[in-house]
Design a protein around this motif. Structure first.
Motif, mmCIF file in Angstrom:
data_model
loop_
_atom_site.group_PDB
_atom_site.id
_atom_site.type_symbol
_atom_site.label_atom_id
_atom_site.label_comp_id
_atom_site.label_asym_id
_atom_site.label_seq_id
_atom_site.Cartn_x
_atom_site.Cartn_y
_atom_site.Cartn_z
ATOM 1 N N ASN A 48 55.804 -16.682 69.106
ATOM 2 C CA ASN A 48 56.732 -16.740 67.967
ATOM 3 C C ASN A 48 57.449 -15.415 67.706
ATOM 4 O O ASN A 48 58.073 -15.256 66.665
ATOM 5 N N VAL A 49 57.392 -14.498 68.650
ATOM 6 C CA VAL A 49 58.206 -13.280 68.563
ATOM 7 C C VAL A 49 59.658 -13.696 68.807
ATOM 8 O O VAL A 49 59.942 -14.411 69.776
ATOM 9 N N PRO A 50 60.577 -13.286 67.947
ATOM 10 C CA PRO A 50 61.988 -13.656 68.149
ATOM 11 C C PRO A 50 62.514 -13.143 69.491
ATOM 12 O O PRO A 50 62.080 -12.104 69.988
ATOM 13 N N GLN A 51 63.464 -13.869 70.047
ATOM 14 C CA GLN A 51 63.997 -13.536 71.373
ATOM 15 C C GLN A 51 64.577 -12.124 71.423
ATOM 16 O O GLN A 51 64.396 -11.417 72.413
ATOM 17 N N TYR A 52 65.246 -11.706 70.366
ATOM 18 C CA TYR A 52 65.817 -10.348 70.385
ATOM 19 C C TYR A 52 64.715 -9.295 70.506
ATOM 20 O O TYR A 52 64.900 -8.262 71.152
ATOM 21 N N GLU A 53 63.553 -9.557 69.911
ATOM 22 C CA GLU A 53 62.443 -8.602 69.983
ATOM 23 C C GLU A 53 61.774 -8.667 71.353
ATOM 24 O O GLU A 53 61.375 -7.633 71.897
ATOM 25 N N LYS A 54 61.674 -9.855 71.928
ATOM 26 C CA LYS A 54 61.136 -9.974 73.287
ATOM 27 C C LYS A 54 62.014 -9.207 74.269
ATOM 28 O O LYS A 54 61.502 -8.522 75.158
ATOM 29 N N SER A 55 63.313 -9.305 74.088
ATOM 30 C CA SER A 55 64.238 -8.572 74.963
ATOM 31 C C SER A 55 64.072 -7.072 74.788
ATOM 32 O O SER A 55 64.102 -6.323 75.768
ATOM 33 N N ARG A 56 63.890 -6.630 73.551
ATOM 34 C CA ARG A 56 63.687 -5.205 73.299
ATOM 35 C C ARG A 56 62.400 -4.712 73.966
ATOM 36 O O ARG A 56 62.372 -3.661 74.596
ATOM 37 N N VAL A 57 61.324 -5.495 73.848
ATOM 38 C CA VAL A 57 60.049 -5.126 74.468
ATOM 39 C C VAL A 57 60.207 -5.069 75.983
ATOM 40 O O VAL A 57 59.764 -4.104 76.627
ATOM 41 N N ARG A 58 60.827 -6.082 76.573
ATOM 42 C CA ARG A 58 61.047 -6.107 78.025
ATOM 43 C C ARG A 58 61.844 -4.883 78.467
ATOM 44 O O ARG A 58 61.478 -4.198 79.426
#
Length: 129
Positions: A48-58
């Motif tokens: 449930n991490v928002p996609q924008y945050e997943k992209s930032r982590v990646r």
């Protein structure tokens, strides 16, 4: 082929193409990101991490890998690791808060908190032995 979330660490490492020392660096970077996410958003797990945050982590993990001359990783490997890492970081935090705290006072140094007598009770030579 997409890496399943049920894959073993060895399967994930083999798919990543990283050697053991590179894999260890990836683990460290992912753990730091998981700690940050868990502290800022304790209610989140990776799904449930928002996609924008997943992209930032990646991007953050892959940027750190690139700076060390390590090939960037695909989203499936990062997803695999972050799912586990966030769960582990949150579990560690729960376990840490459930552990009894050590008393650093002089009385605590002499014995455990369970054997200390509250100051409002009079001295009893049997009980307070």
């Amino acid at each position: 082929m997409w890496l399943l979330t049920t894959a073993t660490a060895e399967e994930a490492r083999a798919k990543s193409g990283l050697n053991w020392s590179e894999w260890a660096r990836f683990y460290a970077f992912a753990k730091e990101e998981a700690r940050r996410l868990a502290s800022e958003h304790p209610e989140w797990n990776w799904t449930n991490v928002p996609q924008y945050e997943k992209s930032r982590v990646r991007d953050s993990i892959n940027g750190q890998l690139r700076r060390e001359g390590i090939s960037p990783l695909g989203e499936d490997i990062i997803r695999w690791r972050m799912s586990i890492c966030i769960r582990d970081v949150k579990q560690w935090a729960v376990n840490k808060t459930c552990m009894p705290k050590r008393n650093s006072t002089a009385a605590g140094a002499a014995g455990s908190a369970y054997h200390q007598v509250p100051p409002s009770r009079p001295y009893d030579p049997v009980r307070d032995f």
